[in-house]
Design a protein around this motif. Structure first.
Motif, PDB file in Angstrom:
ATOM      1  N   LEU A 300       0.850  -1.188   0.000  1.00  0.00           N
ATOM      2  CA  LEU A 300       0.000   0.000   0.000  1.00  0.00           C
ATOM      3  C   LEU A 300       0.885   1.236   0.000  1.00  0.00           C
ATOM      4  N   GLY A 301       0.634   2.135  -0.946  1.00  0.00           N
ATOM      5  CA  GLY A 301       1.407   3.360  -0.989  1.00  0.00           C
ATOM      6  C   GLY A 301       1.249   4.060  -2.318  1.00  0.00           C
ATOM      7  N   ASP A 302       1.953   5.174  -2.471  1.00  0.00           N
ATOM      8  CA  ASP A 302       1.961   5.928  -3.709  1.00  0.00           C
ATOM      9  C   ASP A 302       2.569   5.054  -4.803  1.00  0.00           C
ATOM     10  N   PRO A 303       1.840   4.814  -5.892  1.00  0.00           N
ATOM     11  CA  PRO A 303       2.380   3.940  -6.941  1.00  0.00           C
ATOM     12  C   PRO A 303       3.688   4.433  -7.550  1.00  0.00           C
ATOM     13  N   GLU A 304       3.965   5.741  -7.460  1.00  0.00           N
ATOM     14  CA  GLU A 304       5.239   6.249  -7.938  1.00  0.00           C
ATOM     15  C   GLU A 304       6.391   5.706  -7.100  1.00  0.00           C
ATOM     16  N   GLU A 305       6.084   5.348  -5.851  1.00  0.00           N
ATOM     17  CA  GLU A 305       7.109   4.824  -4.950  1.00  0.00           C
ATOM     18  C   GLU A 305       7.091   3.300  -4.886  1.00  0.00           C
ATOM     19  N   THR A 306       5.888   2.708  -4.886  1.00  0.00           N
ATOM     20  CA  THR A 306       5.791   1.253  -4.735  1.00  0.00           C
ATOM     21  C   THR A 306       5.920   0.505  -6.055  1.00  0.00           C
ATOM     22  N   GLY A 307       5.488   1.136  -7.141  1.00  0.00           N
ATOM     23  CA  GLY A 307       5.513   0.473  -8.429  1.00  0.00           C
ATOM     24  C   GLY A 307       4.199  -0.140  -8.833  1.00  0.00           C
ATOM     25  N   THR A 308       3.184  -0.076  -7.965  1.00  0.00           N
ATOM     26  CA  THR A 308       1.885  -0.648  -8.294  1.00  0.00           C
ATOM     27  C   THR A 308       0.772   0.142  -7.629  1.00  0.00           C
ATOM     28  N   ARG A 309      -0.391   0.175  -8.262  1.00  0.00           N
ATOM     29  CA  ARG A 309      -1.557   0.827  -7.671  1.00  0.00           C
ATOM     30  C   ARG A 309      -2.285  -0.137  -6.738  1.00  0.00           C
ATOM     31  N   PHE A 310      -2.583   0.316  -5.534  1.00  0.00           N
ATOM     32  CA  PHE A 310      -3.373  -0.511  -4.615  1.00  0.00           C
ATOM     33  C   PHE A 310      -4.850  -0.181  -4.871  1.00  0.00           C
ATOM     34  N   TYR A 311      -5.369  -0.721  -5.963  1.00  0.00           N
ATOM     35  CA  TYR A 311      -6.766  -0.464  -6.306  1.00  0.00           C
ATOM     36  C   TYR A 311      -7.669  -1.518  -5.671  1.00  0.00           C
ATOM     37  N   THR A 312      -8.943  -1.188  -5.497  1.00  0.00           N
ATOM     38  CA  THR A 312      -9.869  -2.078  -4.796  1.00  0.00           C
ATOM     39  C   THR A 312     -11.154  -2.331  -5.576  1.00  0.00           C
ATOM     40  N   SER A 313     -11.173  -1.989  -6.849  1.00  0.00           N
ATOM     41  CA  SER A 313     -12.323  -2.273  -7.705  1.00  0.00           C
ATOM     42  C   SER A 313     -11.859  -3.103  -8.896  1.00  0.00           C
ATOM     43  N   LEU A 314     -12.623  -4.143  -9.229  1.00  0.00           N
ATOM     44  CA  LEU A 314     -12.268  -4.985 -10.362  1.00  0.00           C
ATOM     45  C   LEU A 314     -12.458  -4.267 -11.694  1.00  0.00           C
ATOM     46  N   LEU A 315     -13.320  -3.276 -11.732  1.00  0.00           N
ATOM     47  CA  LEU A 315     -13.629  -2.601 -12.979  1.00  0.00           C
ATOM     48  C   LEU A 315     -12.444  -1.729 -13.411  1.00  0.00           C
ATOM     49  N   PRO A 316     -11.879  -1.976 -14.585  1.00  0.00           N
ATOM     50  CA  PRO A 316     -10.684  -1.227 -15.000  1.00  0.00           C
ATOM     51  C   PRO A 316     -10.859   0.279 -14.963  1.00  0.00           C
ATOM     52  N   TRP A 317     -12.046   0.789 -15.319  1.00  0.00           N
ATOM     53  CA  TRP A 317     -12.244   2.245 -15.346  1.00  0.00           C
ATOM     54  C   TRP A 317     -12.437   2.841 -13.955  1.00  0.00           C
ATOM     55  N   ARG A 318     -12.517   1.995 -12.913  1.00  0.00           N
ATOM     56  CA  ARG A 318     -12.648   2.500 -11.542  1.00  0.00           C
ATOM     57  C   ARG A 318     -11.379   2.297 -10.719  1.00  0.00           C
ATOM     58  N   ARG A 319     -10.375   1.748 -11.313  1.00  0.00           N
ATOM     59  CA  ARG A 319      -9.202   1.378 -10.530  1.00  0.00           C
ATOM     60  C   ARG A 319      -8.507   2.575  -9.911  1.00  0.00           C
ATOM     61  N   ASP A 320      -8.345   3.624 -10.662  1.00  0.00           N
ATOM     62  CA  ASP A 320      -7.641   4.779 -10.111  1.00  0.00           C
ATOM     63  C   ASP A 320      -8.447   5.417  -8.974  1.00  0.00           C
ATOM     64  N   ALA A 321      -9.766   5.507  -9.160  1.00  0.00           N
ATOM     65  CA  ALA A 321     -10.614   6.103  -8.115  1.00  0.00           C
ATOM     66  C   ALA A 321     -10.651   5.246  -6.858  1.00  0.00           C
ATOM     67  N   SER A 322     -10.461   3.940  -6.996  1.00  0.00           N
ATOM     68  CA  SER A 322     -10.614   3.036  -5.852  1.00  0.00           C
ATOM     69  C   SER A 322      -9.326   2.802  -5.086  1.00  0.00           C
ATOM     70  N   ARG A 323      -8.265   3.530  -5.423  1.00  0.00           N
ATOM     71  CA  ARG A 323      -7.004   3.343  -4.728  1.00  0.00           C
ATOM     72  C   ARG A 323      -7.118   3.719  -3.255  1.00  0.00           C
ATOM     73  N   LEU A 324      -6.297   3.041  -2.426  1.00  0.00           N
ATOM     74  CA  LEU A 324      -6.334   3.313  -0.988  1.00  0.00           C
ATOM     75  C   LEU A 324      -5.169   4.167  -0.500  1.00  0.00           C
ATOM     76  N   ASP A 325      -4.308   4.640  -1.399  1.00  0.00           N
ATOM     77  CA  ASP A 325      -3.242   5.525  -0.933  1.00  0.00           C
ATOM     78  C   ASP A 325      -3.747   6.951  -0.786  1.00  0.00           C
ATOM     79  N   ARG A 326      -4.981   7.246  -1.246  1.00  0.00           N
ATOM     80  CA  ARG A 326      -5.694   8.496  -0.924  1.00  0.00           C
ATOM     81  C   ARG A 326      -7.179   8.167  -1.039  1.00  0.00           C
ATOM     82  N   TYR A 327      -7.949   8.699  -0.068  1.00  0.00           N
ATOM     83  CA  TYR A 327      -9.309   8.203   0.154  1.00  0.00           C
ATOM     84  C   TYR A 327     -10.418   8.980  -0.536  1.00  0.00           C
ATOM     85  N   GLU A 328     -10.225  10.248  -0.784  1.00  0.00           N
ATOM     86  CA  GLU A 328     -11.365  11.040  -1.245  1.00  0.00           C
ATOM     87  C   GLU A 328     -11.983  10.509  -2.534  1.00  0.00           C
TER      88      GLU A 328
END
Length: 353
Positions: A300-328
């Protein structure tokens, strides 16, 4: 006494059935819940002077079904070296919860996410999770505090692959901030959860997170007094609190003072847990949903630092919005109203700084 052949034909199935019931009953009797409990927060810590004190005060208790089974025991990630490089396993004899504090802003309100990470040896065989089976699996519990008054507003439970994310609100979050229909209650992986949680009070009460056997699905959450031990079984193991950063400097077994990361640090697996690929899920649903790493545990973290997005939605178009490194963005996707996360419910006595 000799039993006639016809009698034997009737007797033997009944005897086998009786024996099977006895075995299953004995197994069920021995399949007790097991509790992993961090040390209780000292009252002196309740002044909220620093992140470390907050992490101690709000660390949840974990209760797991059939906790005597190795795959249900909370352990510590460990590294060992082979001809193919460093590999990871979970030491089930050494329990630990890894924790960190992450700052964020939700609708203009400063918050602090207290992140707690535990890992298990594997998902054991179970028809409902056969598709997802893999090793080195984990669970995150994230306690979100309003930074101004340290009021707990949210509890998020999610698997470290980003799967089965559930966000629960406490009674300290303004009603106006909740999505429509929130009072109808929540449901996760077939289990009913409370629509509102009682917010834990530092040094007095804490969350008890209940997980199922084999799949480690969320079965329930409650807030229990620290002194009463409510929600804890007789089988109880201390759960040391360790810094999240330690996952990047694990000792490599069989070497002299060498350390390595629990996560891959380069290549297309960067940011994912070593040895945690779910092959069946990755080559089927993963390819269909445009991520062959689907179901693989990650950092879990900023993908620029970790290398991967910690997304929580299976839908590809929602992946960025569903990340847990920022909640809003996630909360807006879930129909929360982030602009109402400021003080709207009176802070209970004793919670002020």
């Amino acid at each position: 006494m000799t039993v006639p052949a016809a009698g034997r034909r009737r007797f033997l199935p009944a005897a086998w059935a009786f024996l099977l019931v006895g075995v299953l009953t004995a197994a069920a009797a021995g399949a007790a819940d097991h509790t992993w409990a961090p040390a209780a927060c000292a009252l002196a810590d309740a002044g909220f002077r620093d992140d470390a004190a907050l992490l101690r005060c709000f660390a949840p208790v974990f209760v797991v079904e059939e906790g005597d089974r190795s795959f249900n025991r909370i352990g510590t990630p460990a590294l060992y070296r082979t001809g193919g490089g460093d590999k990871a396993r979970i030491d089930t004899q050494t329990p630990a919860v890894f924790a960190e504090a992450r700052r964020d802003v939700i609708g203009g309100t400063k918050v602090l996410h207290l992140v707690y990470r535990v890992h298990f040896e594997k998902l054991a065989f179970k028809p409902s999770v056969f598709f997802e089976r893999h090793r080195n699996v984990g669970v995150l519990a994230i306690v979100t505090l309003r930074e101004e008054d340290s009021a707990p507003l949210l509890l998020t439970i999610v698997y470290t692959c980003g799967c089965y994310r559930i966000v629960l609100a406490t009674e300290l979050l303004d009603d106006a901030a909740l999505p429509p229909g929130w009072r109808e209650g929540k449901r996760s992986a077939g289990h009913d959860l409370p629509a509102r949680l009682t917010a834990p009070r530092a040094g007095e009460s804490r969350y008890v997170v209940r997980l199922t056997s084999k799949a480690h699905r969320l079965a329930g959450v409650e807030t229990s007094p620290v002194s009463s031990g409510a929600g804890e079984s007789t089988a109880r193991t201390p759960l040391p609190l360790r810094e999240m950063e330690e996952l990047h400097r694990l000792p490599v077994e069989g070497t002299t003072a060498e350390v390595g990361s629990f996560f891959y640090t380069r290549g297309w697996k960067r940011g994912h847990v070593r040895g945690a690929w779910s092959p069946i899920e990755g080559v089927t649903a993963g390819l269909l949903l445009l991520d062959p790493m689907l179901g693989m545990d990650k950092e879990l973290g900023d993908p620029e630092e970790t290398g991967t997005r910690f997304y929580t939605s299976l839908l590809p178009w929602r992946r960025d919005a569903s990340r847990l490194d920022r909640y809003e963005p996630l909360l807006r996707m879930l129909k929360f109203r982030p602009e109402r996360f400021g003080p709207g419910v009176p802070t209970p006595p004793g919670r002020e700084r």
